[in-house]
Design a protein around this motif. Structure first.
Motif, PDB file in Angstrom:
ATOM      1  N   SER A   4       1.324  19.837 -11.096  1.00 52.90           N
ATOM      2  CA  SER A   4       1.552  18.773 -10.121  1.00 52.90           C
ATOM      3  C   SER A   4       0.895  17.459 -10.515  1.00 52.90           C
ATOM      4  N   LYS A   5      -0.140  17.498 -11.319  1.00 52.06           N
ATOM      5  CA  LYS A   5      -0.845  16.273 -11.686  1.00 52.06           C
ATOM      6  C   LYS A   5      -0.409  15.793 -13.063  1.00 52.06           C
ATOM      7  N   PRO A   6      -0.218  14.476 -13.213  1.00 44.30           N
ATOM      8  CA  PRO A   6       0.120  13.947 -14.542  1.00 44.30           C
ATOM      9  C   PRO A   6      -1.041  14.125 -15.508  1.00 44.30           C
ATOM     10  N   LYS A   7      -0.728  14.197 -16.810  1.00 49.97           N
ATOM     11  CA  LYS A   7      -1.762  14.411 -17.820  1.00 49.97           C
ATOM     12  C   LYS A   7      -2.738  13.248 -17.901  1.00 49.97           C
ATOM     13  N   LYS A   8      -2.229  12.026 -17.695  1.00 47.64           N
ATOM     14  CA  LYS A   8      -3.079  10.838 -17.758  1.00 47.64           C
ATOM     15  C   LYS A   8      -2.967  10.041 -16.470  1.00 47.64           C
ATOM     16  N   GLU A   9      -4.049   9.344 -16.135  1.00 45.17           N
ATOM     17  CA  GLU A   9      -4.051   8.521 -14.936  1.00 45.17           C
ATOM     18  C   GLU A   9      -3.115   7.329 -15.108  1.00 45.17           C
ATOM     19  N   CYS A  10      -2.419   6.979 -14.052  1.00 44.01           N
ATOM     20  CA  CYS A  10      -1.464   5.872 -14.070  1.00 44.01           C
ATOM     21  C   CYS A  10      -2.186   4.547 -14.281  1.00 44.01           C
ATOM     22  N   ILE A  11      -1.610   3.699 -15.138  1.00 40.92           N
ATOM     23  CA  ILE A  11      -2.179   2.376 -15.427  1.00 40.92           C
ATOM     24  C   ILE A  11      -1.385   1.321 -14.656  1.00 40.92           C
ATOM     25  N   PHE A  12      -2.071   0.562 -13.811  1.00 44.50           N
ATOM     26  CA  PHE A  12      -1.435  -0.472 -12.999  1.00 44.50           C
ATOM     27  C   PHE A  12      -1.568  -1.821 -13.715  1.00 44.50           C
ATOM     28  N   ILE A  13      -0.433  -2.513 -13.849  1.00 46.05           N
ATOM     29  CA  ILE A  13      -0.373  -3.742 -14.639  1.00 46.05           C
ATOM     30  C   ILE A  13      -0.114  -4.946 -13.732  1.00 46.05           C
ATOM     31  N   ASN A  14      -1.038  -5.897 -13.769  1.00 45.87           N
ATOM     32  CA  ASN A  14      -0.860  -7.125 -12.988  1.00 45.87           C
ATOM     33  C   ASN A  14       0.011  -8.143 -13.708  1.00 45.87           C
ATOM     34  N   ALA A  59       3.858   8.083 -12.981  1.00 47.53           N
ATOM     35  CA  ALA A  59       4.394   7.529 -14.226  1.00 47.53           C
ATOM     36  C   ALA A  59       3.237   6.963 -15.051  1.00 47.53           C
ATOM     37  N   PRO A  60       3.388   6.878 -16.369  1.00 55.54           N
ATOM     38  CA  PRO A  60       2.298   6.343 -17.193  1.00 55.54           C
ATOM     39  C   PRO A  60       1.869   4.936 -16.797  1.00 55.54           C
ATOM     40  N   PHE A  61       2.843   4.099 -16.374  1.00 59.19           N
ATOM     41  CA  PHE A  61       2.544   2.713 -16.032  1.00 59.19           C
ATOM     42  C   PHE A  61       3.198   2.319 -14.714  1.00 59.19           C
ATOM     43  N   VAL A  62       2.551   1.378 -14.012  1.00 61.82           N
ATOM     44  CA  VAL A  62       3.142   0.690 -12.874  1.00 61.82           C
ATOM     45  C   VAL A  62       3.047  -0.796 -13.168  1.00 61.82           C
ATOM     46  N   LEU A  63       4.182  -1.474 -13.185  1.00 59.73           N
ATOM     47  CA  LEU A  63       4.231  -2.904 -13.467  1.00 59.73           C
ATOM     48  C   LEU A  63       4.569  -3.646 -12.179  1.00 59.73           C
ATOM     49  N   TYR A  64       3.611  -4.429 -11.689  1.00 53.05           N
ATOM     50  CA  TYR A  64       3.897  -5.257 -10.522  1.00 53.05           C
ATOM     51  C   TYR A  64       4.843  -6.377 -10.947  1.00 53.05           C
ATOM     52  N   SER A  65       5.975  -6.475 -10.282  1.00 50.48           N
ATOM     53  CA  SER A  65       6.954  -7.509 -10.639  1.00 50.48           C
ATOM     54  C   SER A  65       7.592  -8.062  -9.373  1.00 50.48           C
ATOM     55  N   LYS A  76       0.821  -1.214   0.000  1.00 48.59           N
ATOM     56  CA  LYS A  76       0.000   0.000   0.000  1.00 48.59           C
ATOM     57  C   LYS A  76       0.854   1.262   0.000  1.00 48.59           C
ATOM     58  N   GLU A  77       1.948   1.259   0.776  1.00 50.09           N
ATOM     59  CA  GLU A  77       2.800   2.444   0.842  1.00 50.09           C
ATOM     60  C   GLU A  77       3.369   2.780  -0.534  1.00 50.09           C
ATOM     61  N   LEU A  78       3.879   1.759  -1.245  1.00 47.83           N
ATOM     62  CA  LEU A  78       4.447   2.007  -2.568  1.00 47.83           C
ATOM     63  C   LEU A  78       3.365   2.328  -3.594  1.00 47.83           C
ATOM     64  N   ASN A  79       2.176   1.743  -3.427  1.00 43.81           N
ATOM     65  CA  ASN A  79       1.057   2.092  -4.306  1.00 43.81           C
ATOM     66  C   ASN A  79       0.716   3.572  -4.201  1.00 43.81           C
ATOM     67  N   THR A  83       0.977  -5.698 -22.176  1.00 42.39           N
ATOM     68  CA  THR A  83       0.222  -6.008 -20.968  1.00 42.39           C
ATOM     69  C   THR A  83      -0.847  -7.051 -21.280  1.00 42.39           C
ATOM     70  N   THR A  84      -1.100  -7.926 -20.315  1.00 42.03           N
ATOM     71  CA  THR A  84      -2.132  -8.948 -20.489  1.00 42.03           C
ATOM     72  C   THR A  84      -3.257  -8.835 -19.440  1.00 42.03           C
ATOM     73  N   LYS A  85      -2.916  -8.241 -18.295  1.00 44.54           N
ATOM     74  CA  LYS A  85      -3.904  -8.121 -17.234  1.00 44.54           C
ATOM     75  C   LYS A  85      -3.667  -6.849 -16.442  1.00 44.54           C
ATOM     76  N   LEU A  86      -4.666  -5.985 -16.392  1.00 41.96           N
ATOM     77  CA  LEU A  86      -4.575  -4.721 -15.671  1.00 41.96           C
ATOM     78  C   LEU A  86      -5.259  -4.829 -14.324  1.00 41.96           C
ATOM     79  N   LYS A  87      -4.828  -3.989 -13.379  1.00 36.53           N
ATOM     80  CA  LYS A  87      -5.467  -3.934 -12.071  1.00 36.53           C
ATOM     81  C   LYS A  87      -6.791  -3.217 -12.195  1.00 36.53           C
TER      82      LYS A  87
END
Length: 324
Positions: free
Chosen positions: A239-249, A175-181, A164-167, A319-323
Motif C-alpha cells: 500500500s505504501k510507495p517505495k519512495k516519499e512523494c516529492i512536491f515541486i513548487n 506518485a514520485p512527483f507532484v508538480l504544482y501548476s 489541502k484536499e488534493l494534497n 525542478t528549481t524549487k521544492l516544497k
C-alpha cells in the motif's frame, strides 16, 4: 426501509441501482461513414453508499498509456468498489484514438474547449456532454495524460497549489512527483475546479507509447486512493510507495543551444547537480559534439527522447524549487 429510488444513479439516460454493474454509451456523433461510434462508460456500484470516483483518459487520442491504466483497473476488478461508485471512461476522444491523433477531426484540442457547448464544434459538443452528464455525479476525478510526442514525463500528479484536499489525496496516491501548476484556460481541470469537483491530473510517459513503470504507477496510485477512501475491494499488500512523494513548487525547461542529433545521458526522475553532463548534441558528420550540462540543481521530470533537435527545443524539464 430506505427508498431504493433515492439511490438510483441516472447517467447518460441509463439508471444504475446500488449493487449493479452497467456499461452505458457516451454517444455524440457517428463517423463520416455513418458508422456508429460506441464510447463505453463502465459503471460499478456497491450496495453500500459512498463516494463516486470518475477515472478518465484519452482526452488526447494519442495518449494511450492512460487508456492502458484504466483498462487494467477494469480488467483486474479494481473498479468494483467496496462502497460507493466507480465510473471508468478509458477513451474520451474516440475520434483521435481511432487515428492515433491528439486532436479531433476538426483539428481542435479537446482540452482547450471546455466547458464546450451543445451546438458548437464536435470537440465542444463532447466537452459539453462530459461536463453536464457525467462530471456532476463525481466526488473525485482522476484524469490520466502523458507527455507529448518524444517527451517522456516522469510519473507525476499536477494540480494548483494550496489545495489541502488534493494534497492529502496526492500523498495517498504516492506518485514520485507532484508538480504544482496553474489551471489552464478552457481545460478539463479548470472546468472541474470551477464546478467544485476535485481533480488529480496524472502525467506519465509519452504519447504513442505504453510504459510498464508509468502504468504501474498509475494503477497502484489509483488503488491507494481507493483504499484511502475505503472503496478498495481487492487485497492490496503493497500500500505504501517505495519512495516519499516529492512536491515541486517550480521548474523550468532547459533548451537546446544548437541543432543536431541529441542523446540524453541521464535517466528520468534522477537528481542532478548544476553543470552535470546530462546529454550531448552532435552533427551527422562527426565534426561537432556539444555536451549538455544541467543549468541548475534539481530532479529531471521530463526528457526529450527525439533523436533530432533544433536550437531552442526543450530538452529537459528540471525542478528549481521544492516544497519544504
Amino acid at each position: 426501509m430506505q427508498d431504493i429510488k433515492s439511490d438510483i444513479l441516472t447517467i447518460l439516460g441509463e439508471q444504475i441501482k446500488p449493487g449493479e454493474s452497467k456499461e452505458v454509451n457516451f454517444d455524440v456523433a457517428n463517423l463520416h461513414t455513418s458508422s456508429a461510434v460506441n464510447v463505453p462508460v463502465i459503471i460499478e456500484r456497491s450496495k453500500k453508499p459512498g463516494p463516486t470516483v470518475l477515472f478518465t483518459a484519452g482526452i488526447h487520442g494519442d495518449e494511450v498509456n492512460g487508456v492502458e491504466i484504466i483498462r487494467q483497473l477494469i480488467a483486474k476488478g479494481i473498479n468494483k468498489p467496496k462502497i460507493g461508485t466507480i465510473i471508468c471512461m478509458p477513451v474520451i476522444n474516440i475520434f483521435g484514438f481511432i487515428n492515433l491523433k491528439r486532436e479531433f477531426p476538426d483539428g481542435r484540442d479537446l482540452n482547450r474547449v471546455f466547458p464546450g457547448s451543445p451546438g458548437g464544434s464536435l470537440a465542444g459538443r463532447v466537452a459539453h456532454k462530459l461536463v453536464n452528464e457525467v462530471v456532476p455525479h463525481a466526488d473525485l476525478i482522476i484524469d490520466f495524460h502523458t507527455g507529448g510526442s518524444g517527451r517522456f514525463n516522469a510519473p507525476q500528479l499536477r494540480f494548483s497549489k494550496d489545495n489541502k484536499e488534493l494534497n492529502d489525496l496526492a500523498k495517498a496516491f504516492g506518485a514520485p512527483f507532484v508538480l504544482y501548476s496553474k489551471n489552464l484556460s478552457k481545460s478539463f481541470r479548470t472546468t472541474c475546479y470551477k464546478l467544485g469537483k476535485p481533480l488529480l491530473l496524472f502525467e506519465g510517459g509519452k504519447s504513442f507509447h505504453i510504459d510498464d513503470v508509468v502504468t504501474n504507477s498509475g494503477v497502484n496510485g489509483s488503488k491507494r486512493v481507493l483504499k484511502h477512501l475505503g472503496m478498495l475491494k481487492t487485497v492490496f499488500k503493497s500500500s505504501k510507495p517505495k519512495k516519499e512523494c516529492i512536491f515541486i513548487n517550480d521548474s523550468k525547461w532547459q533548451r537546446a543551444k544548437y541543432s543536431g542529433m541529441f542523446k540524453a545521458s541521464t535517466a528520468i526522475g534522477l537528481h542532478v547537480k548544476k553543470e552535470d553532463i546530462i546529454g550531448n548534441i552532435t552533427d551527422p558528420y562527426g565534426k561537432f559534439n556539444y555536451f549538455v550540462r544541467a543549468s541548475n540543481t534539481g530532479y529531471i521530470i521530463n526528457i526529450n527522447e527525439s533523436p533530432i533537435v533544433y536550437q531552442g527545443d526543450a530538452l529537459f524539464h528540471i525542478t528549481t524549487k521544492l516544497k519544504r
